[in-house]
Scaffold this motif. Structure first.
Motif, mmCIF file in Angstrom:
data_model
loop_
_atom_site.group_PDB
_atom_site.id
_atom_site.type_symbol
_atom_site.label_atom_id
_atom_site.label_comp_id
_atom_site.label_asym_id
_atom_site.label_seq_id
_atom_site.Cartn_x
_atom_site.Cartn_y
_atom_site.Cartn_z
ATOM 1 N N VAL A 130 0.834 -1.204 0.000
ATOM 2 C CA VAL A 130 0.000 0.000 0.000
ATOM 3 C C VAL A 130 0.869 1.255 0.000
ATOM 4 N N ILE A 131 1.947 1.259 0.762
ATOM 5 C CA ILE A 131 2.852 2.410 0.776
ATOM 6 C C ILE A 131 3.522 2.585 -0.588
ATOM 7 N N ALA A 132 3.936 1.489 -1.201
ATOM 8 C CA ALA A 132 4.535 1.568 -2.536
ATOM 9 C C ALA A 132 3.531 2.140 -3.536
ATOM 10 N N GLN A 133 2.292 1.691 -3.453
ATOM 11 C CA GLN A 133 1.244 2.212 -4.339
ATOM 12 C C GLN A 133 1.073 3.721 -4.170
ATOM 13 N N ALA A 134 1.072 4.181 -2.928
ATOM 14 C CA ALA A 134 0.945 5.618 -2.668
ATOM 15 C C ALA A 134 2.135 6.384 -3.246
ATOM 16 N N GLY A 135 3.315 5.808 -3.124
ATOM 17 C CA GLY A 135 4.508 6.452 -3.682
ATOM 18 C C GLY A 135 4.460 6.558 -5.195
ATOM 19 N N LEU B 191 3.112 5.518 -13.702
ATOM 20 C CA LEU B 191 1.769 4.950 -13.815
ATOM 21 C C LEU B 191 1.837 3.447 -14.081
ATOM 22 N N ASP B 192 2.823 3.016 -14.853
ATOM 23 C CA ASP B 192 2.973 1.580 -15.124
ATOM 24 C C ASP B 192 3.284 0.802 -13.842
ATOM 25 N N GLN B 193 4.177 1.344 -12.992
ATOM 26 C CA GLN B 193 4.471 0.677 -11.723
ATOM 27 C C GLN B 193 3.226 0.644 -10.838
ATOM 28 N N VAL C 55 0.892 -2.163 -12.174
ATOM 29 C CA VAL C 55 1.391 -3.495 -11.808
ATOM 30 C C VAL C 55 1.264 -3.690 -10.301
ATOM 31 N N GLY C 56 1.607 -2.657 -9.555
ATOM 32 C CA GLY C 56 1.499 -2.726 -8.095
ATOM 33 C C GLY C 56 0.076 -2.969 -7.630
ATOM 34 N N ALA C 57 -0.899 -2.487 -8.398
ATOM 35 C CA ALA C 57 -2.305 -2.705 -8.035
ATOM 36 C C ALA C 57 -2.633 -4.195 -8.046
ATOM 37 N N TRP C 58 -2.159 -4.902 -9.058
ATOM 38 C CA TRP C 58 -2.390 -6.351 -9.128
ATOM 39 C C TRP C 58 -1.690 -7.066 -7.974
ATOM 40 N N VAL C 59 -0.456 -6.656 -7.696
ATOM 41 C CA VAL C 59 0.300 -7.273 -6.604
ATOM 42 C C VAL C 59 -0.403 -7.019 -5.272
#
Length: 136
Positions: free
Chosen positions: A20-25, A38-40, A43-47
């Motif tokens: 969740v922190i990575a997604q916010a970053g 945006l690509d990260q 992908v991070g959303a799926w993870v």
């Protein structure tokens, strides 16, 4: 050393809050004018979605050790991750709602992590409340 159940629960919470922190970053970098992030974020959303539901499995399998509050927080977090994921996929005019839901998600996953790290197994709590050893 903590009980193995607590290690599993704390590990699940730690990996989830990290996602969740990575997604916010990545989201903030994108909103700050770096379109490559945006690509990260995608992908991070799926993870994050997968990790959230795997965490629910861990909490449900260890529900007697986790306790009702932690199980409820884990399920609520996974549901909110799913809502957040869906809002992101829908895009369009939902960006503001997606951001607001992301803030709520950060608060919820922080609560899950905090409760999990402060949680004690039922037998540990019962054992520390009395000064005499319990009989087997």
């Amino acid at each position: 050393m903590p009980h193995p159940h607590l290690i599993w629960l704390r590990s699940a919470a730690t990996v989830l809050i990290s996602c969740v922190i990575a997604q916010a970053g990545w989201a903030s970098a994108y909103l700050g004018g770096e379109p490559g992030y945006l690509d990260q974020h995608r992908v991070g959303a799926w993870v994050t979605l997968a990790v959230a539901w795997l965490a629910v499995v861990v909490y449900l399998v260890l529900r007697r050790s986790a306790g009702r509050v932690n199980v409820a927080l884990a399920v609520a977090t996974a549901v909110l991750v799913t809502v957040q994921f869906t809002l992101g996929r829908l895009g369009g005019d939902l960006q503001a709602l997606h951001i607001f839901t992301g803030v709520l998600l950060a608060v919820l996953v922080t609560a899950l992590t905090s409760w999990t790290y402060r949680h004690r197994l039922p037998e540990e709590a019962a054992g520390s409340s009395s000064s005499s050893p319990r009989s087997v």
